[in-house]
Design a protein around this motif. Structure first.
Motif, PDB file in Angstrom:
ATOM      1  N   ASN A 109      -1.937   4.781   2.483  1.00 14.81           N
ATOM      2  CA  ASN A 109      -1.620   4.539   1.078  1.00 14.81           C
ATOM      3  C   ASN A 109      -0.414   5.359   0.620  1.00 14.81           C
ATOM      4  OD1 ASN A 109      -3.497   2.575   0.074  1.00 14.81           O
ATOM      5  ND2 ASN A 109      -5.120   4.095   0.291  1.00 14.81           N
ATOM      6  N   MET A 110      -0.198   6.521   1.232  1.00 12.05           N
ATOM      7  CA  MET A 110       0.961   7.334   0.875  1.00 12.05           C
ATOM      8  C   MET A 110       2.247   6.754   1.457  1.00 12.05           C
ATOM      9  SD  MET A 110      -0.406  11.304   1.078  1.00 12.05           S
ATOM     10  CE  MET A 110      -0.837  11.277   2.812  1.00 12.05           C
ATOM     11  N   VAL A 111       2.169   6.266   2.686  1.00 12.11           N
ATOM     12  CA  VAL A 111       3.359   5.778   3.384  1.00 12.11           C
ATOM     13  C   VAL A 111       4.071   4.642   2.651  1.00 12.11           C
ATOM     14  CG1 VAL A 111       4.121   4.527   5.453  1.00 12.11           C
ATOM     15  CG2 VAL A 111       2.742   6.599   5.682  1.00 12.11           C
ATOM     16  N   PRO A 112       3.376   3.586   2.214  1.00 12.32           N
ATOM     17  CA  PRO A 112       4.109   2.489   1.561  1.00 12.32           C
ATOM     18  C   PRO A 112       4.765   2.887   0.247  1.00 12.32           C
ATOM     19  CG  PRO A 112       1.750   2.142   1.388  1.00 12.32           C
ATOM     20  CD  PRO A 112       1.946   3.267   2.350  1.00 12.32           C
ATOM     21  N   LEU A 113       4.204   3.882  -0.433  1.00 12.12           N
ATOM     22  CA  LEU A 113       4.868   4.368  -1.639  1.00 12.12           C
ATOM     23  C   LEU A 113       6.188   5.033  -1.270  1.00 12.12           C
ATOM     24  CD1 LEU A 113       4.715   4.686  -4.705  1.00 12.12           C
ATOM     25  CD2 LEU A 113       3.592   6.899  -4.341  1.00 12.12           C
ATOM     26  N   LEU A 114       6.188   5.801  -0.180  1.00  9.52           N
ATOM     27  CA  LEU A 114       7.432   6.415   0.286  1.00  9.52           C
ATOM     28  C   LEU A 114       8.437   5.347   0.730  1.00  9.52           C
ATOM     29  CD1 LEU A 114       6.205   9.532   2.313  1.00  9.52           C
ATOM     30  CD2 LEU A 114       7.073   9.435  -0.026  1.00  9.52           C
ATOM     31  N   ILE A 115       7.941   4.265   1.307  1.00  6.56           N
ATOM     32  CA  ILE A 115       8.845   3.181   1.711  1.00  6.56           C
ATOM     33  C   ILE A 115       9.503   2.550   0.487  1.00  6.56           C
ATOM     34  CG2 ILE A 115       8.931   0.860   2.726  1.00  6.56           C
ATOM     35  CD1 ILE A 115       6.803   1.791   4.733  1.00  6.56           C
ATOM     36  N   GLN A 116       8.730   2.327  -0.557  1.00  8.00           N
ATOM     37  CA  GLN A 116       9.295   1.777  -1.789  1.00  8.00           C
ATOM     38  C   GLN A 116      10.333   2.722  -2.390  1.00  8.00           C
ATOM     39  OE1 GLN A 116       8.757  -1.408  -1.679  1.00  8.00           O
ATOM     40  NE2 GLN A 116       7.946  -1.633  -3.755  1.00  8.00           N
ATOM     41  N   ILE A 117      10.057   4.009  -2.290  1.00  7.36           N
ATOM     42  CA  ILE A 117      11.021   5.004  -2.775  1.00  7.36           C
ATOM     43  C   ILE A 117      12.261   4.998  -1.886  1.00  7.36           C
ATOM     44  CG2 ILE A 117      11.392   7.496  -3.070  1.00  7.36           C
ATOM     45  CD1 ILE A 117       8.349   7.613  -3.858  1.00  7.36           C
ATOM     46  N   GLY A 118      12.053   4.856  -0.572  1.00  4.51           N
ATOM     47  CA  GLY A 118      13.174   4.779   0.362  1.00  4.51           C
ATOM     48  C   GLY A 118      14.044   3.557   0.136  1.00  4.51           C
ATOM     49  N   ARG A 119      13.457   2.499  -0.375  1.00  2.23           N
ATOM     50  CA  ARG A 119      14.223   1.297  -0.729  1.00  2.23           C
ATOM     51  C   ARG A 119      14.941   1.468  -2.068  1.00  2.23           C
ATOM     52  NH1 ARG A 119       9.639  -3.337   0.739  1.00  2.23           N
ATOM     53  NH2 ARG A 119       9.896  -3.246   3.017  1.00  2.23           N
ATOM     54  N   GLU A 120      14.672   2.595  -2.711  1.00  2.00           N
ATOM     55  CA  GLU A 120      15.233   2.941  -4.022  1.00  2.00           C
ATOM     56  C   GLU A 120      14.750   1.983  -5.108  1.00  2.00           C
ATOM     57  OE1 GLU A 120      19.455   3.312  -3.427  1.00  2.00           O
ATOM     58  OE2 GLU A 120      19.221   5.152  -2.239  1.00  2.00           O
ATOM     59  N   ALA A 121      13.529   1.460  -4.883  1.00  2.00           N
ATOM     60  CA  ALA A 121      12.885   0.628  -5.895  1.00  2.00           C
ATOM     61  C   ALA A 121      12.100   1.478  -6.888  1.00  2.00           C
ATOM     62  CB  ALA A 121      11.947  -0.376  -5.228  1.00  2.00           C
ATOM     63  N   LEU A 122      11.772   2.719  -6.467  1.00  2.00           N
ATOM     64  CA  LEU A 122      11.034   3.651  -7.314  1.00  2.00           C
ATOM     65  C   LEU A 122      11.657   5.032  -7.182  1.00  2.00           C
ATOM     66  CD1 LEU A 122       7.373   2.632  -6.333  1.00  2.00           C
ATOM     67  CD2 LEU A 122       8.499   2.122  -8.509  1.00  2.00           C
ATOM     68  N   PRO A 123      11.566   5.870  -8.225  1.00  2.00           N
ATOM     69  CA  PRO A 123      12.107   7.232  -8.138  1.00  2.00           C
ATOM     70  C   PRO A 123      11.124   8.161  -7.425  1.00  2.00           C
ATOM     71  CG  PRO A 123      11.171   6.877 -10.304  1.00  2.00           C
ATOM     72  CD  PRO A 123      11.066   5.556  -9.581  1.00  2.00           C
ATOM     73  N   PRO A 124      11.600   9.235  -6.810  1.00  4.52           N
ATOM     74  CA  PRO A 124      10.703  10.175  -6.119  1.00  4.52           C
ATOM     75  C   PRO A 124       9.615  10.762  -7.011  1.00  4.52           C
ATOM     76  CG  PRO A 124      12.976  10.576  -5.473  1.00  4.52           C
ATOM     77  CD  PRO A 124      13.026   9.587  -6.595  1.00  4.52           C
ATOM     78  N   ASP A 125       9.922  10.979  -8.302  1.00 10.64           N
ATOM     79  CA  ASP A 125       8.929  11.623  -9.165  1.00 10.64           C
ATOM     80  C   ASP A 125       7.803  10.687  -9.599  1.00 10.64           C
ATOM     81  OD1 ASP A 125      10.217  10.046 -11.016  1.00 10.64           O
ATOM     82  OD2 ASP A 125      10.864  11.701 -12.309  1.00 10.64           O
ATOM     83  N   ILE A 126       7.763   9.475  -9.039  1.00 10.10           N
ATOM     84  CA  ILE A 126       6.619   8.596  -9.284  1.00 10.10           C
ATOM     85  C   ILE A 126       5.372   9.143  -8.593  1.00 10.10           C
ATOM     86  CG2 ILE A 126       6.951   7.083  -7.282  1.00 10.10           C
ATOM     87  CD1 ILE A 126       5.960   5.882 -10.787  1.00 10.10           C
ATOM     88  N   VAL A 127       5.575   9.937  -7.532  1.00  6.76           N
ATOM     89  CA  VAL A 127       4.443  10.461  -6.757  1.00  6.76           C
ATOM     90  C   VAL A 127       3.526  11.332  -7.614  1.00  6.76           C
ATOM     91  CG1 VAL A 127       3.754  11.907  -4.806  1.00  6.76           C
ATOM     92  CG2 VAL A 127       5.641  10.289  -4.545  1.00  6.76           C
ATOM     93  N   PRO A 128       4.025  12.387  -8.274  1.00  5.30           N
ATOM     94  CA  PRO A 128       3.112  13.204  -9.086  1.00  5.30           C
ATOM     95  C   PRO A 128       2.503  12.434 -10.256  1.00  5.30           C
ATOM     96  CG  PRO A 128       5.393  13.859  -9.464  1.00  5.30           C
ATOM     97  CD  PRO A 128       5.394  12.950  -8.270  1.00  5.30           C
ATOM     98  N   LYS A 129       3.214  11.450 -10.755  1.00  3.02           N
ATOM     99  CA  LYS A 129       2.677  10.653 -11.862  1.00  3.02           C
ATOM    100  C   LYS A 129       1.474   9.835 -11.411  1.00  3.02           C
ATOM    101  CE  LYS A 129       7.158  10.362 -14.214  1.00  3.02           C
ATOM    102  NZ  LYS A 129       8.297   9.485 -14.598  1.00  3.02           N
TER     103      LYS A 129
END
Length: 290
Positions: free
Chosen positions: A211-231
């Protein structure tokens, strides 16, 4: 060799397996699991009943997940004159995609699951236009170019002690007793067209890494900002994560190492040294895909 206290002898195994055709680690007779095959080999080699082995694995890897360093223990009422012979027997009885890499005597207090201080998982991403056919069962394919730098920035937010309720599989949430886990490191390593995500923690919830990995992939695609993680972490709600991504497929994930304190790895007095197999040593073992 020191007995367990109830007249038995304890043994520690390090096991590698290709999880492609298995329904995970945890024992079940159908469909087959890795534990099912290892226990079958043990009952044949030791002539003991399954329940008498008290066999326990360190991690319950999911269907399709691989392992290079799964750890398990079992108990016998007798000692062995040579652990190389039982090592060879086990590998001779196991299918080609499961191997016992090491076998050693263990102290009575050693427990494969409860003595573990941390586990290391790798998730591999093949980041190129076309998928390497030799990696298709061991890496997730992302044709979209990923920004590893922002993925590293985002991964840092996972480090530390957090409530990971938002990253546990939804169907398992009701069964989670303690959603707080401690992540010691989360590295994003570039190896040419491969990205290897290495995460070490005290323990992991069901499908937490996937579940953590695909969020990082979306961030790597620059579809989401890094600070979405703590939110998302702060919401403690898996439904929030589901708005952004689904969990990653299992074949990119590998349990690489289970770590223990030195006192748990001590060999009993008068016991044999660890067996790494008859024709190789641990120093010559190479991990082909991880």
């Amino acid at each position: 060799m020191k007995e367990t206290g109830d007249g038995g002898y304890k043994w520690r195994l390090v096991i590698a397996y290709d999880g492609t055709r298995y329904a995970g680690w945890q024992y079940q007779s159908s469909p087959p699991t890795v534990q099912c095959f290892v226990e079958k080999a043990l009952t044949t080699a030791t002539k003991l009943e399954r329940n008498d082995l008290h066999f326990v694995g360190a991690s319950r890897t999911d269907k399709g997940v691989h392992a290079w360093g799964q750890v398990a223990h079992f108990v016998t009422p007798f000692d062995y004159d040579s652990i190389e012979s039982i090592h060879a027997a086990l590998n001779g009885l196991l299918p080609d995609d499961i191997r016992v890499r090491e076998i050693s005597p263990a102290m009575p207090e050693f427990h494969a699951r409860f003595s573990a201080k941390s586990k290391i998982y790798h998730y591999k991403i093949h980041n190129d236009t076309f998928m390497d056919p030799f990696q298709r069962q061991y890496a997730y394919h992302s044709a979209h170019k990923l920004n590893a730098a922002v993925m590293r920035e985002a991964a840092k937010y996972f480090i530390g002690k957090h409530d990971f309720s938002a990253f546990v599989n939804a169907s398992q949430k009701e069964q989670v007793r303690d959603p707080v886990k401690d992540i010691f490191r989360f590295d994003v390593i570039e190896l040419g067209v491969l990205l290897r995500l290495e995460v070490e923690g005290s323990g992991f919830l069901y499908r937490q890494v996937r579940n953590m990995v695909p969020l990082l992939i979306q961030i790597g695609r620059e579809a989401l900002p890094p600070d979405i993680v703590p939110k998302i972490l702060a919401t403690r709600d898996r439904r929030v994560l589901a708005k952004y991504t689904m969990f990653a497929p299992p074949h990119g994930l590998c349990l690489v190492t289970v770590k223990y304190n030195e006192e748990h790895l001590r060999l009993p007095s008068g016991s044999f040294a660890t067996s790494f197999g008859m024709h190789y040593t641990i120093g010559s073992c190479k991990l082909p895909f991880y």
